[in-house]
Design a protein around this motif. Sequence first.
Motif, PDB file in Angstrom:
ATOM      1  N   ASP A   1      39.685 -60.869  79.386  1.00 26.86           N
ATOM      2  CA  ASP A   1      40.268 -59.575  79.027  1.00 26.86           C
ATOM      3  C   ASP A   1      41.082 -59.763  77.754  1.00 26.86           C
ATOM      4  OD1 ASP A   1      41.589 -57.144  78.753  1.00 26.86           O
ATOM      5  OD2 ASP A   1      42.012 -56.951  80.891  1.00 26.86           O
ATOM      6  N   TRP A   2      40.475 -59.373  76.626  1.00 25.24           N
ATOM      7  CA  TRP A   2      41.136 -59.551  75.331  1.00 25.24           C
ATOM      8  C   TRP A   2      42.424 -58.743  75.256  1.00 25.24           C
ATOM      9  CZ3 TRP A   2      39.416 -63.738  73.599  1.00 25.24           C
ATOM     10  CH2 TRP A   2      38.068 -64.064  73.590  1.00 25.24           C
TER      11      TRP A   2
ATOM     12  N   LEU B   1      40.514 -50.994  73.585  1.00 22.17           N
ATOM     13  CA  LEU B   1      39.207 -51.421  74.067  1.00 22.17           C
ATOM     14  C   LEU B   1      38.915 -50.874  75.459  1.00 22.17           C
ATOM     15  CD1 LEU B   1      39.219 -55.211  73.084  1.00 22.17           C
ATOM     16  CD2 LEU B   1      38.178 -53.322  71.824  1.00 22.17           C
ATOM     17  N   SER B   2      37.649 -50.561  75.680  1.00 27.86           N
ATOM     18  CA  SER B   2      37.223 -50.181  77.030  1.00 27.86           C
ATOM     19  C   SER B   2      37.175 -51.442  77.889  1.00 27.86           C
ATOM     20  CB  SER B   2      35.835 -49.534  76.971  1.00 27.86           C
ATOM     21  OG  SER B   2      34.867 -50.506  76.604  1.00 27.86           O
ATOM     22  N   ASP B   3      36.971 -51.275  79.175  1.00 31.40           N
ATOM     23  CA  ASP B   3      36.873 -52.430  80.066  1.00 31.40           C
ATOM     24  C   ASP B   3      35.709 -53.341  79.665  1.00 31.40           C
ATOM     25  OD1 ASP B   3      39.069 -51.627  81.500  1.00 31.40           O
ATOM     26  OD2 ASP B   3      37.910 -50.713  83.123  1.00 31.40           O
ATOM     27  N   ALA B   4      34.593 -52.730  79.296  1.00 30.75           N
ATOM     28  CA  ALA B   4      33.427 -53.535  78.890  1.00 30.75           C
ATOM     29  C   ALA B   4      33.703 -54.295  77.588  1.00 30.75           C
ATOM     30  CB  ALA B   4      32.202 -52.640  78.725  1.00 30.75           C
ATOM     31  N   GLU B   5      34.323 -53.620  76.619  1.00 33.45           N
ATOM     32  CA  GLU B   5      34.644 -54.283  75.348  1.00 33.45           C
ATOM     33  C   GLU B   5      35.671 -55.397  75.544  1.00 33.45           C
ATOM     34  OE1 GLU B   5      34.148 -50.675  72.120  1.00 33.45           O
ATOM     35  OE2 GLU B   5      35.936 -50.717  73.399  1.00 33.45           O
ATOM     36  N   ALA B   6      36.623 -55.173  76.442  1.00 39.46           N
ATOM     37  CA  ALA B   6      37.678 -56.149  76.673  1.00 39.46           C
ATOM     38  C   ALA B   6      37.144 -57.449  77.262  1.00 39.46           C
ATOM     39  CB  ALA B   6      38.745 -55.572  77.595  1.00 39.46           C
ATOM     40  N   ALA B   7      35.968 -57.382  77.856  1.00 46.11           N
ATOM     41  CA  ALA B   7      35.360 -58.573  78.459  1.00 46.11           C
ATOM     42  C   ALA B   7      34.207 -59.119  77.616  1.00 46.11           C
ATOM     43  CB  ALA B   7      34.864 -58.246  79.858  1.00 46.11           C
TER      44      ALA B   7
ATOM     45  N   SER C   1      37.315 -62.184  66.295  1.00 46.98           N
ATOM     46  CA  SER C   1      38.315 -61.187  65.906  1.00 46.98           C
ATOM     47  C   SER C   1      39.635 -61.428  66.617  1.00 46.98           C
ATOM     48  CB  SER C   1      37.821 -59.776  66.233  1.00 46.98           C
ATOM     49  OG  SER C   1      36.700 -59.449  65.458  1.00 46.98           O
ATOM     50  N   PHE C   2      39.556 -61.785  67.894  1.00 39.23           N
ATOM     51  CA  PHE C   2      40.759 -62.085  68.650  1.00 39.23           C
ATOM     52  C   PHE C   2      41.499 -63.279  68.044  1.00 39.23           C
ATOM     53  CE2 PHE C   2      42.883 -64.647  71.879  1.00 39.23           C
ATOM     54  CZ  PHE C   2      43.843 -63.742  72.307  1.00 39.23           C
TER      55      PHE C   2
END
Length: 112
Positions: A7-8, A69-75, A82-83
């Motif tokens: 989870d970014w 971010l959405s849940d999908a993007e966060a994972a 980028s992080f």
Amino acid sequence: MHGHALDWRKRMSDTVAYSLLVYTSLQIFVTLRTLEGEGGSMLPMMALVVLVAGIIPMFRHFERRWEKLSDAEAADPALQASFRRDQLATWAVAIGLPFLLAAVFRALVSIF
């Protein structure tokens, strides 16, 4: 990830929190030592409040980007580069800025 969900958003939030603690500690031990004088002036404490309050919006900028971010993007493991870029920038500011400010304050004190 070893048993932890990726989870970014949480990771950036943690990065911001820890880097703010480091930044504040360095401000206390590095920059304020430069500003302290023989007298009991409140200037160093006021400077600390201003310096910490001034950095919070910058750190929040990094955090807000990841909060969207959405849940999908966060994972998504594809966001790792980028992080890391934002994580390194956050830590560079947290560690570098107190030393830069101390150098600027020392230079100003020697001039005046």
